[in-house]
Design a protein around this motif. Structure first.
Motif, short mmCIF file in Angstrom:
data_model
loop_
_atom_site.label_atom_id
_atom_site.label_comp_id
_atom_site.label_asym_id
_atom_site.label_seq_id
_atom_site.Cartn_x
_atom_site.Cartn_y
_atom_site.Cartn_z
N TYR A 1 0.83 -1.20 0.00
CA TYR A 1 0.00 0.00 0.00
C TYR A 1 0.87 1.26 0.00
N ARG A 2 1.93 1.24 0.81
CA ARG A 2 2.76 2.43 0.93
C ARG A 2 3.44 2.78 -0.39
N ILE A 3 4.03 1.79 -1.04
CA ILE A 3 4.79 2.13 -2.25
C ILE A 3 3.87 2.45 -3.43
N GLU A 4 2.60 2.05 -3.36
CA GLU A 4 1.66 2.44 -4.41
C GLU A 4 1.08 3.83 -4.18
N GLN A 5 1.14 4.32 -2.95
CA GLN A 5 0.57 5.63 -2.65
C GLN A 5 1.31 6.78 -3.31
N ILE A 6 2.54 6.53 -3.75
CA ILE A 6 3.34 7.61 -4.32
C ILE A 6 3.29 7.61 -5.84
N GLU A 7 2.24 7.06 -6.43
CA GLU A 7 2.15 6.98 -7.89
C GLU A 7 2.29 8.34 -8.58
N PRO A 8 1.65 9.41 -8.09
CA PRO A 8 1.83 10.72 -8.77
C PRO A 8 3.29 11.16 -8.81
N LEU A 9 4.03 10.89 -7.75
CA LEU A 9 5.46 11.22 -7.73
C LEU A 9 6.22 10.34 -8.72
N LEU A 10 5.87 9.06 -8.76
CA LEU A 10 6.57 8.13 -9.65
C LEU A 10 6.38 8.51 -11.12
N THR B 1 5.17 1.37 -9.88
CA THR B 1 5.35 0.37 -8.84
C THR B 1 4.11 -0.50 -8.73
N VAL B 2 4.33 -1.76 -8.42
CA VAL B 2 3.22 -2.70 -8.17
C VAL B 2 3.42 -3.25 -6.77
N GLY B 3 2.51 -2.89 -5.88
CA GLY B 3 2.62 -3.33 -4.50
C GLY B 3 1.67 -4.44 -4.14
N LEU B 4 0.56 -4.54 -4.89
CA LEU B 4 -0.50 -5.49 -4.54
C LEU B 4 -1.04 -6.17 -5.78
N VAL B 5 -1.57 -7.37 -5.59
CA VAL B 5 -2.37 -8.02 -6.62
C VAL B 5 -3.80 -7.57 -6.41
N ARG B 6 -4.39 -6.94 -7.41
CA ARG B 6 -5.73 -6.38 -7.27
C ARG B 6 -6.74 -7.15 -8.12
N TRP B 7 -7.97 -7.16 -7.64
CA TRP B 7 -9.07 -7.86 -8.30
C TRP B 7 -10.20 -6.88 -8.59
N VAL C 1 9.09 -2.43 -26.64
CA VAL C 1 10.10 -3.44 -26.95
C VAL C 1 9.94 -4.67 -26.05
N ALA C 2 9.15 -4.57 -25.00
CA ALA C 2 8.97 -5.71 -24.11
C ALA C 2 7.73 -5.48 -23.24
N TRP C 3 7.23 -6.61 -22.69
CA TRP C 3 6.16 -6.56 -21.71
C TRP C 3 6.68 -7.21 -20.43
N CYS C 4 6.38 -6.56 -19.31
CA CYS C 4 6.87 -7.04 -18.02
C CYS C 4 5.70 -7.39 -17.11
N ILE C 5 5.61 -8.67 -16.73
CA ILE C 5 4.64 -9.10 -15.73
C ILE C 5 5.24 -8.81 -14.36
N ALA C 6 4.62 -7.93 -13.61
CA ALA C 6 5.16 -7.48 -12.32
C ALA C 6 4.37 -8.13 -11.19
N LEU C 7 4.99 -9.11 -10.52
CA LEU C 7 4.33 -9.84 -9.45
C LEU C 7 5.00 -9.53 -8.11
N PRO C 8 4.34 -8.77 -7.25
CA PRO C 8 4.92 -8.51 -5.93
C PRO C 8 4.91 -9.77 -5.08
N PHE C 9 5.48 -9.68 -3.89
CA PHE C 9 5.44 -10.81 -2.96
C PHE C 9 4.00 -11.20 -2.73
N LEU C 10 3.69 -12.49 -2.95
CA LEU C 10 2.30 -12.96 -2.94
C LEU C 10 1.89 -13.37 -1.53
#
Length: 419
Positions: free
Chosen positions: A92-101, A108-114, A137-146
């Motif tokens: 949650y914390r690292i996703e809260q700074i999306e406007p800055l990012l 950043t991907v912090g959570l798996v969302r449904w 040039v590439a696609w990245c599947i970003a999986l945080p700690f599950l």
């Protein structure tokens, strides 16, 4: 089209090492990494989790990350920084700074969302990587700690941890393949413990084999798996499935690791298959030395005296670490630490740990042939514990124990009589 990226992980910003800050060491690593980015101009920087050391990082640790993002963007404006949360991070914390990012071309991907219909929100987990011409040039599947709470019980495919993990990988890889073209690479970034991965001593107590995942989750359509979680740089099963490792040693058991980031080139349509995937290790300079001294006390003292004493280091965060484990079955001298610190040049070193390791007791042959089934008496038990602690037999101590034992037995007799 070829994709060029850096893979790093497990920064653990804000770590306290035996109550000493690692700020200087992290600062030097980030300065070095900025220089690599400036020189090499990769399309992307992948940070595979454990950005911070604790879920609630200090303001200093957060400032280090934000300052790095600003400087990286300044030297390579086209580069994307993609980050996932590790088990030490708050998703949650690292996703809260999306406007800055967004300002620094970072995600950043912090959570798996449904979604509301209980389907997987794949748009947040499958991220495009662009070249300077803004071509994908590439696609990245970003999986945080599950974490189980984020993946179990959302549909019929997620009834338990194993089925949920398999469902996530299968679904995301299948969707990513639909989105990509033949000349685009497929990358997975994951923070997980994979079967066959070598962990350090400091990790064994918190990882365990129960959570180890199989590399069969990554089918042949995946070009590279950028792993985080284990601190030792290593491949797992296949050369394209790799842990980058931590940038600095996070325990003394990691002091001999060759800390690095991984530089990767992938050209999915190269005429020579063996040239489609290339990687190299960029070794990170060690900025603070670590010394581990072991042996009996005499040997340790000799090793201490042999340490170089050729520097005066004003900043305590830059002084070299010393860890001492001496081997003995006897109690230490009361002033042992003072003896060691008198030998150790205080303006060059920090004594961070002093511990005693007991030697294995040698039993005579007769002890192996006798089995005593009688439980030990309180006096025998006290004597055994006292000796195991490394203390010599002492008539005064034994007398004090017998006095206490007699008082306890007398009190027990009085209680029994009064019932």
């Amino acid at each position: 089209m070829a994709v060029h990226f850096f893979h790093t992980s497990d920064w653990h910003l804000g770590q306290l090492f035996y109550n000493y800050s690692r700020q200087f060491e992290h600062e030097q690593f980030l300065i070095w990494l900025i220089e690599q980015i400036k020189q090499k101009q990769p399309h992307a920087l992948l940070i595979s989790g454990d950005i911070y050391d604790v879920i609630n990082p200090s303001s200093t640790a957060q400032k280090q990350l934000y300052q790095f993002l600003a400087e990286a963007h300044a030297v390579a404006p086209h580069m994307q920084t993609l980050m996932i949360a590790g088990n030490h991070d708050s998703g949650y914390r690292i996703e809260q700074i999306e406007p800055l990012l967004e300002k620094y071309n970072a995600k950043t991907v912090g959570l798996v969302r449904w979604r509301a219909d209980r389907s997987l929100d794949m748009d947040r987990l499958i991220l495009p990587i662009y070249n300077p011409q803004q071509q994908i040039v590439a696609w990245c599947i970003a999986l945080p700690f599950l974490r189980n709470a984020e993946i179990i019980g959302f549909n019929e495919h997620t009834q338990d941890s194993q089925s949920a993990i398999e469902y996530l990988h299968e679904t995301l890889i299948e969707e990513a393949k639909k989105r990509k073209t033949d000349d685009q690479a497929l990358i997975i970034m994951s923070h997980a413990h994979m079967q066959g991965g070598q962990e350090s001593d400091s990790e064994r107590c918190i990882i365990g084999n129960q959570e180890a995942l199989s590399t069969t989750l990554f089918d042949h359509g995946v070009d590279y798996v950028a792993l985080g979680h284990l601190h030792k740089p290593q491949k797992v099963s296949q050369p394209f499935i790799r842990y980058s490792g931590s940038p600095i040693p996070l325990s003394f058991s990691e002091k001999n690791y060759k800390h690095q980031i991984v530089e990767v080139y992938i050209d999915p349509i190269h005429e020579q298959p063996e040239q489609r995937f290339q990687f190299s290790a960029l070794h990170i300079p060690r900025t603070v030395a670590m010394h581990r001294l072991t042996g009996d006390l005499e040997q340790v003292m000799q090793q201490l005296k042999a340490l170089p004493a050729d520097k005066v280091i004003t900043n305590i965060e830059q002084r070299e670490y010393v860890d001492i484990e001496y081997h003995s079955n006897t109690a230490p001298p009361l002033n042992l630490r003072q003896q060691i610190e008198d030998i150790l040049p205080s303006e060059q070193y920090r004594l961070v740990r002093l511990s005693r390791k007991r030697l294995a007791l040698q039993l005579d042959d007769s002890s192996h042939s006798k089995i005593d089934l009688e439980p030990p008496t309180p006096t025998q038990l006290f004597s055994q514990i006292w000796q195991n602690m490394g203390y010599d037999s002492n008539s005064e101590v034994s007398s004090d124990f017998l006095t206490l034992l007699e008082e306890a037995q007398e009190k027990q007799r009085q209680n029994n009589t009064g019932q």
